[in-house]
Write a protein that holds these residues in place. Structure first.
Motif, PDB file in Angstrom:
ATOM      1  N   GLN A   6       0.821  -1.203   0.000  1.00  0.00           N
ATOM      2  CA  GLN A   6       0.000   0.000   0.000  1.00  0.00           C
ATOM      3  C   GLN A   6       0.856   1.253   0.000  1.00  0.00           C
ATOM      4  OE1 GLN A   6      -2.466  -0.736   3.481  1.00  0.00           O
ATOM      5  NE2 GLN A   6      -4.095  -1.514   2.171  1.00  0.00           N
ATOM      6  N   PHE A   7       0.308   2.284  -0.642  1.00  0.00           N
ATOM      7  CA  PHE A   7       0.940   3.599  -0.740  1.00  0.00           C
ATOM      8  C   PHE A   7      -0.137   4.644  -0.486  1.00  0.00           C
ATOM      9  CE2 PHE A   7       3.195   0.629  -3.351  1.00  0.00           C
ATOM     10  CZ  PHE A   7       4.536   0.917  -3.141  1.00  0.00           C
ATOM     11  N   PHE A   8       0.266   5.791   0.035  1.00  0.00           N
ATOM     12  CA  PHE A   8      -0.659   6.878   0.307  1.00  0.00           C
ATOM     13  C   PHE A   8      -0.141   8.156  -0.329  1.00  0.00           C
ATOM     14  CE2 PHE A   8      -1.214   3.740   3.566  1.00  0.00           C
ATOM     15  CZ  PHE A   8      -2.576   3.690   3.752  1.00  0.00           C
ATOM     16  N   PHE A   9      -1.072   8.979  -0.844  1.00  0.00           N
ATOM     17  CA  PHE A   9      -0.688  10.270  -1.392  1.00  0.00           C
ATOM     18  C   PHE A   9      -1.874  11.219  -1.306  1.00  0.00           C
ATOM     19  CE2 PHE A   9      -2.187   7.710  -4.929  1.00  0.00           C
ATOM     20  CZ  PHE A   9      -2.933   8.568  -5.716  1.00  0.00           C
ATOM     21  N   ASP A  10      -1.568  12.490  -1.303  1.00  0.00           N
ATOM     22  CA  ASP A  10      -2.574  13.539  -1.249  1.00  0.00           C
ATOM     23  C   ASP A  10      -2.524  14.325  -2.543  1.00  0.00           C
ATOM     24  OD1 ASP A  10      -3.487  13.330   1.612  1.00  0.00           O
ATOM     25  OD2 ASP A  10      -1.349  13.635   1.935  1.00  0.00           O
ATOM     26  N   SER A  11      -3.671  14.493  -3.164  1.00  0.00           N
ATOM     27  CA  SER A  11      -3.745  15.250  -4.410  1.00  0.00           C
ATOM     28  C   SER A  11      -5.057  16.007  -4.472  1.00  0.00           C
ATOM     29  CB  SER A  11      -3.669  14.317  -5.629  1.00  0.00           C
ATOM     30  OG  SER A  11      -2.443  13.632  -5.670  1.00  0.00           O
ATOM     31  N   LEU A  42       5.863 -18.536  -6.392  1.00  0.00           N
ATOM     32  CA  LEU A  42       7.006 -18.199  -5.545  1.00  0.00           C
ATOM     33  C   LEU A  42       8.310 -18.583  -6.236  1.00  0.00           C
ATOM     34  CD1 LEU A  42       5.863 -19.413  -2.017  1.00  0.00           C
ATOM     35  CD2 LEU A  42       5.883 -17.089  -2.902  1.00  0.00           C
ATOM     36  N   ASP A  43       9.297 -17.727  -6.104  1.00  0.00           N
ATOM     37  CA  ASP A  43      10.643 -18.051  -6.564  1.00  0.00           C
ATOM     38  C   ASP A  43      11.184 -19.134  -5.627  1.00  0.00           C
ATOM     39  OD1 ASP A  43      13.630 -17.871  -6.359  1.00  0.00           O
ATOM     40  OD2 ASP A  43      13.331 -16.421  -7.974  1.00  0.00           O
ATOM     41  N   PRO A  44      11.582 -20.296  -6.167  1.00  0.00           N
ATOM     42  CA  PRO A  44      12.002 -21.396  -5.289  1.00  0.00           C
ATOM     43  C   PRO A  44      13.291 -21.088  -4.509  1.00  0.00           C
ATOM     44  CG  PRO A  44      12.360 -21.957  -7.594  1.00  0.00           C
ATOM     45  CD  PRO A  44      11.627 -20.649  -7.574  1.00  0.00           C
ATOM     46  N   VAL A  45      14.100 -20.201  -5.013  1.00  0.00           N
ATOM     47  CA  VAL A  45      15.346 -19.858  -4.320  1.00  0.00           C
ATOM     48  C   VAL A  45      15.091 -18.783  -3.265  1.00  0.00           C
ATOM     49  CG1 VAL A  45      17.674 -18.902  -4.620  1.00  0.00           C
ATOM     50  CG2 VAL A  45      16.741 -20.490  -6.328  1.00  0.00           C
ATOM     51  N   GLN A  46      14.442 -17.697  -3.661  1.00  0.00           N
ATOM     52  CA  GLN A  46      14.206 -16.586  -2.746  1.00  0.00           C
ATOM     53  C   GLN A  46      13.073 -16.865  -1.753  1.00  0.00           C
ATOM     54  OE1 GLN A  46      16.145 -13.955  -2.519  1.00  0.00           O
ATOM     55  NE2 GLN A  46      17.377 -14.562  -4.271  1.00  0.00           N
ATOM     56  N   GLY A  47      12.105 -17.671  -2.165  1.00  0.00           N
ATOM     57  CA  GLY A  47      10.965 -17.961  -1.302  1.00  0.00           C
ATOM     58  C   GLY A  47       9.933 -16.850  -1.273  1.00  0.00           C
ATOM     59  N   TRP A  48       9.952 -15.974  -2.280  1.00  0.00           N
ATOM     60  CA  TRP A  48       8.975 -14.894  -2.365  1.00  0.00           C
ATOM     61  C   TRP A  48       8.505 -14.744  -3.791  1.00  0.00           C
ATOM     62  CZ3 TRP A  48      13.154 -11.020  -0.411  1.00  0.00           C
ATOM     63  CH2 TRP A  48      14.062 -10.720  -1.425  1.00  0.00           C
ATOM     64  N   LEU A  49       7.430 -13.997  -3.950  1.00  0.00           N
ATOM     65  CA  LEU A  49       6.897 -13.713  -5.282  1.00  0.00           C
ATOM     66  C   LEU A  49       7.701 -12.599  -5.932  1.00  0.00           C
ATOM     67  CD1 LEU A  49       4.630 -14.126  -7.405  1.00  0.00           C
ATOM     68  CD2 LEU A  49       3.313 -12.442  -6.144  1.00  0.00           C
ATOM     69  N   ILE A  50       7.887 -11.518  -5.186  1.00  0.00           N
ATOM     70  CA  ILE A  50       8.664 -10.371  -5.645  1.00  0.00           C
ATOM     71  C   ILE A  50       9.126  -9.633  -4.389  1.00  0.00           C
ATOM     72  CG2 ILE A  50       6.605  -8.933  -5.890  1.00  0.00           C
ATOM     73  CD1 ILE A  50       7.935  -7.498  -8.220  1.00  0.00           C
ATOM     74  N   ASP A  51      10.263  -9.034  -4.462  1.00  0.00           N
ATOM     75  CA  ASP A  51      10.831  -8.283  -3.351  1.00  0.00           C
ATOM     76  C   ASP A  51      10.009  -7.011  -3.124  1.00  0.00           C
ATOM     77  OD1 ASP A  51      12.422  -6.857  -1.564  1.00  0.00           O
ATOM     78  OD2 ASP A  51      14.272  -7.151  -2.695  1.00  0.00           O
ATOM     79  N   PHE A  52       9.523  -6.803  -1.906  1.00  0.00           N
ATOM     80  CA  PHE A  52       8.755  -5.592  -1.599  1.00  0.00           C
ATOM     81  C   PHE A  52       9.580  -4.331  -1.865  1.00  0.00           C
ATOM     82  CE2 PHE A  52       6.148  -8.511   1.016  1.00  0.00           C
ATOM     83  CZ  PHE A  52       4.899  -8.182   0.513  1.00  0.00           C
ATOM     84  N   LYS A  57      10.602   0.619  -5.047  1.00  0.00           N
ATOM     85  CA  LYS A  57      11.514   1.338  -5.939  1.00  0.00           C
ATOM     86  C   LYS A  57      10.806   1.807  -7.212  1.00  0.00           C
ATOM     87  CE  LYS A  57      14.680  -0.668  -8.581  1.00  0.00           C
ATOM     88  NZ  LYS A  57      15.779  -1.557  -8.958  1.00  0.00           N
ATOM     89  N   ILE A  58       9.855   1.042  -7.702  1.00  0.00           N
ATOM     90  CA  ILE A  58       9.136   1.378  -8.934  1.00  0.00           C
ATOM     91  C   ILE A  58       7.933   2.285  -8.642  1.00  0.00           C
ATOM     92  CG2 ILE A  58       7.802   0.445 -10.872  1.00  0.00           C
ATOM     93  CD1 ILE A  58      10.870  -0.169 -10.964  1.00  0.00           C
ATOM     94  N   VAL A  59       7.176   1.978  -7.620  1.00  0.00           N
ATOM     95  CA  VAL A  59       5.917   2.687  -7.372  1.00  0.00           C
ATOM     96  C   VAL A  59       6.145   4.047  -6.709  1.00  0.00           C
ATOM     97  CG1 VAL A  59       3.661   2.560  -6.225  1.00  0.00           C
ATOM     98  CG2 VAL A  59       4.637   0.516  -7.312  1.00  0.00           C
ATOM     99  N   ASP A  60       7.106   4.151  -5.815  1.00  0.00           N
ATOM    100  CA  ASP A  60       7.340   5.430  -5.122  1.00  0.00           C
ATOM    101  C   ASP A  60       7.507   6.619  -6.077  1.00  0.00           C
ATOM    102  OD1 ASP A  60       6.977   4.857  -2.448  1.00  0.00           O
ATOM    103  OD2 ASP A  60       9.111   4.620  -2.002  1.00  0.00           O
ATOM    104  N   PRO A  61       8.326   6.526  -7.140  1.00  0.00           N
ATOM    105  CA  PRO A  61       8.445   7.682  -8.041  1.00  0.00           C
ATOM    106  C   PRO A  61       7.141   8.031  -8.761  1.00  0.00           C
ATOM    107  CG  PRO A  61      10.269   6.162  -8.386  1.00  0.00           C
ATOM    108  CD  PRO A  61       9.288   5.485  -7.474  1.00  0.00           C
ATOM    109  N   VAL A  62       6.337   7.035  -9.080  1.00  0.00           N
ATOM    110  CA  VAL A  62       5.045   7.289  -9.727  1.00  0.00           C
ATOM    111  C   VAL A  62       4.135   8.043  -8.766  1.00  0.00           C
ATOM    112  CG1 VAL A  62       2.991   6.226 -10.759  1.00  0.00           C
ATOM    113  CG2 VAL A  62       5.258   5.274 -11.230  1.00  0.00           C
ATOM    114  N   VAL A  63       4.060   7.562  -7.532  1.00  0.00           N
ATOM    115  CA  VAL A  63       3.230   8.215  -6.517  1.00  0.00           C
ATOM    116  C   VAL A  63       3.753   9.621  -6.237  1.00  0.00           C
ATOM    117  CG1 VAL A  63       2.561   8.119  -4.085  1.00  0.00           C
ATOM    118  CG2 VAL A  63       2.373   6.071  -5.509  1.00  0.00           C
ATOM    119  N   SER A  64       5.067   9.761  -6.130  1.00  0.00           N
ATOM    120  CA  SER A  64       5.656  11.080  -5.863  1.00  0.00           C
ATOM    121  C   SER A  64       5.330  12.090  -6.961  1.00  0.00           C
ATOM    122  CB  SER A  64       7.171  10.965  -5.713  1.00  0.00           C
ATOM    123  OG  SER A  64       7.488  10.265  -4.539  1.00  0.00           O
TER     124      SER A  64
END
Length: 118
Positions: A6-11, A42-52, A57-64
């Motif tokens: 989740q991300f929050f922004f005011d506009s 899930l990535d069998p090595v990392q044990g996750w779907l994607i790194d949070f 890193k991708i969404v923050d600049p869009v929200v900003s």
């Protein structure tokens, strides 16, 4: 597996195409809550779907780019309904994060939109 972040922004915005006298035709603002969902195996090595951190890193600049802005001044958001804003966000995020499966955008605690791509 489905994960989310989740991300929050005011506009601020106004809706120029609503009937005369409609309260949303006047300039007003929202504290938006954006929830991005990712689906896959899930990535069998990392044990996750994607790194949070990768998501952030991708969404923050869009929200900003829209935080504390007048949405009507953003190209493509001249009539910034929540529905159109969710599509705009999707088009900015999906190319960089292909596992994106859904966006939920709340403009108030009780009103929002769910978008799952076109």
């Amino acid at each position: 597996m489905i994960i989310y972040k989740q991300f929050f922004f005011d506009s601020a915005h106004f809706l120029p195409k609503v009937p005369k006298g409609h309260k949303c035709g006047d300039l007003h603002g929202h504290t938006y809550k954006l929830t991005v969902f990712f689906e896959g195996d899930l990535d069998p090595v990392q044990g996750w779907l994607i790194d949070f951190n990768e998501i952030k890193k991708i969404v923050d600049p869009v929200v900003s780019s829209i935080d504390h802005k007048l949405l009507n001044d953003i190209p493509g958001l001249e009539n910034p309904t929540s529905e159109l804003l969710s599509v705009w966000l999707w088009n900015k995020i999906k190319p960089e994060l292909p596992l994106l499966s859904r966006i939920e955008l709340n403009e108030t605690p009780t009103s929002g939109v769910v978008y799952e791509g076109a």
